[in-house]
Design a protein around this motif. Structure first.
Motif, PDB file in Angstrom:
ATOM      1  N   ARG A 203      33.016  49.774  49.897  1.00 38.06           N
ATOM      2  CA  ARG A 203      34.033  48.812  49.452  1.00 38.06           C
ATOM      3  C   ARG A 203      34.145  48.804  47.927  1.00 38.06           C
ATOM      4  NH1 ARG A 203      31.706  45.918  53.730  1.00 38.06           N
ATOM      5  NH2 ARG A 203      30.340  44.849  52.271  1.00 38.06           N
TER       6      ARG A 203
ATOM      7  N   ASP B  81      44.834  35.076  42.683  1.00 39.05           N
ATOM      8  CA  ASP B  81      45.635  35.523  43.830  1.00 39.05           C
ATOM      9  C   ASP B  81      45.756  37.044  43.866  1.00 39.05           C
ATOM     10  OD1 ASP B  81      46.009  32.997  44.860  1.00 39.05           O
ATOM     11  OD2 ASP B  81      47.953  32.698  43.883  1.00 39.05           O
TER      12      ASP B  81
ATOM     13  N   ARG C 259      42.445  38.309  45.195  1.00 40.70           N
ATOM     14  CA  ARG C 259      42.357  38.070  46.641  1.00 40.70           C
ATOM     15  C   ARG C 259      43.131  39.138  47.414  1.00 40.70           C
ATOM     16  NH1 ARG C 259      43.340  32.788  45.089  1.00 40.70           N
ATOM     17  NH2 ARG C 259      41.488  31.498  45.337  1.00 40.70           N
ATOM     18  N   GLU C 260      44.346  39.389  46.968  1.00 44.96           N
ATOM     19  CA  GLU C 260      45.188  40.354  47.661  1.00 44.96           C
ATOM     20  C   GLU C 260      44.548  41.744  47.662  1.00 44.96           C
ATOM     21  OE1 GLU C 260      49.584  42.392  47.208  1.00 44.96           O
ATOM     22  OE2 GLU C 260      49.299  40.351  46.452  1.00 44.96           O
TER      23      GLU C 260
ATOM     24  N   SER D 199      41.319  41.836  49.856  1.00 42.86           N
ATOM     25  CA  SER D 199      41.591  41.727  51.292  1.00 42.86           C
ATOM     26  C   SER D 199      42.129  43.038  51.864  1.00 42.86           C
ATOM     27  CB  SER D 199      42.555  40.574  51.581  1.00 42.86           C
ATOM     28  OG  SER D 199      43.835  40.849  51.073  1.00 42.86           O
ATOM     29  N   THR D 200      42.867  43.800  51.076  1.00 45.57           N
ATOM     30  CA  THR D 200      43.382  45.087  51.578  1.00 45.57           C
ATOM     31  C   THR D 200      42.268  46.102  51.777  1.00 45.57           C
ATOM     32  OG1 THR D 200      43.860  46.023  49.397  1.00 45.57           O
ATOM     33  CG2 THR D 200      45.626  44.744  50.437  1.00 45.57           C
TER      34      THR D 200
ATOM     35  N   GLY E 105      39.086  45.127  52.695  1.00 43.02           N
ATOM     36  CA  GLY E 105      38.231  44.661  53.775  1.00 43.02           C
ATOM     37  C   GLY E 105      37.012  43.880  53.324  1.00 43.02           C
TER      38      GLY E 105
ATOM     39  N   ASP F 242      34.838  40.639  52.872  1.00 41.97           N
ATOM     40  CA  ASP F 242      34.870  39.432  53.700  1.00 41.97           C
ATOM     41  C   ASP F 242      35.358  38.243  52.869  1.00 41.97           C
ATOM     42  OD1 ASP F 242      32.667  37.954  52.547  1.00 41.97           O
ATOM     43  OD2 ASP F 242      31.265  39.107  53.752  1.00 41.97           O
ATOM     44  N   GLU F 243      35.737  37.191  53.583  1.00 44.62           N
ATOM     45  CA  GLU F 243      36.387  36.051  52.947  1.00 44.62           C
ATOM     46  C   GLU F 243      35.504  35.369  51.904  1.00 44.62           C
ATOM     47  OE1 GLU F 243      38.566  31.852  54.096  1.00 44.62           O
ATOM     48  OE2 GLU F 243      38.187  33.316  55.674  1.00 44.62           O
TER      49      GLU F 243
ATOM     50  N   THR G   4      35.476  37.525  48.813  1.00 46.81           N
ATOM     51  CA  THR G   4      36.810  37.478  48.205  1.00 46.81           C
ATOM     52  C   THR G   4      37.033  36.163  47.469  1.00 46.81           C
ATOM     53  OG1 THR G   4      37.708  38.987  49.853  1.00 46.81           O
ATOM     54  CG2 THR G   4      39.287  37.588  48.706  1.00 46.81           C
ATOM     55  N   GLU G   5      36.646  35.070  48.077  1.00 50.93           N
ATOM     56  CA  GLU G   5      36.868  33.759  47.447  1.00 50.93           C
ATOM     57  C   GLU G   5      35.998  33.578  46.202  1.00 50.93           C
ATOM     58  OE1 GLU G   5      39.344  31.567  47.856  1.00 50.93           O
ATOM     59  OE2 GLU G   5      40.054  33.180  49.143  1.00 50.93           O
TER      60      GLU G   5
END
Length: 164
Positions: free
Chosen positions: A4, A82, A85-86, A89-90, A92, A94-95, A98-99
């Motif tokens: 990643r 933002d 995040r985008e 997320s593309t 992969g 995890d949330e 990302t946050e």
């Protein structure tokens, strides 16, 4: 994790295509963040957050320059989360990762109330690179050392590099 981070690295190089100054900057910040994080023995989940944040910390510079004519940190902190995040997320991520990365991007020019080691190291790595790239005065470097650096490794790198 490594896959990643590598994918994010490649994606950021493409994102900043035509802007080698931005690619050079995030590459150096990533290298110092990784070095400090490993030397400070961060757990692997924190290292993933730190490395991802180092790669995308200035993701909003082109947009800020276009919208407001400046790359000022305040604007980056507004626009960057933002965008980060985008991108994450593309790939992969995890949330939770990302946050946290988005939060770090949204605070990396705010130097009070640094709450966790990933935040501290990101700020230190960015200052190491910025002190050189922006040709900070000796007085500014001394103030940075006194007011920003907290990790043993980051402090040592900064002192050694700038002979402080």
């Amino acid at each position: 994790m490594r896959d990643r981070i590598q994918a994010l690295y490649i994606k950021m190089l493409a994102f900043d295509g035509g802007r080698p100054d931005l690619a050079q900057h995030f590459t150096k910040v990533h290298a110092y963040a990784k070095l400090i994080g490993e030397a400070e023995q961060l757990p692997s989940d924190t290292m993933e957050i730190l490395e991802a944040a180092a790669l995308v910390h200035d993701i909003a510079i082109p947009l800020c320059e276009k919208k407001s004519g400046t790359e000022a940190g305040h604007y980056q902190e507004i626009e960057g989360p933002d965008m980060a995040r985008e991108m994450l997320s593309t790939i992969g991520f995890d949330e939770a990762v990302t946050e946290r990365v988005a939060w770090l991007v949204g605070h990396h020019h705010t130097y009070k109330d640094i709450d966790k080691i990933d935040y501290q190291i990101l700020v230190e790595a960015d200052f190491i690179v910025n002190a050189y790239e922006s040709k900070h005065s000796d007085e500014a470097k001394q103030n940075t050392l006194k007011n920003i650096f907290k990790t043993k490794t980051g402090t040592s790198i900064f002192k050694t590099m700038f002979e402080l």
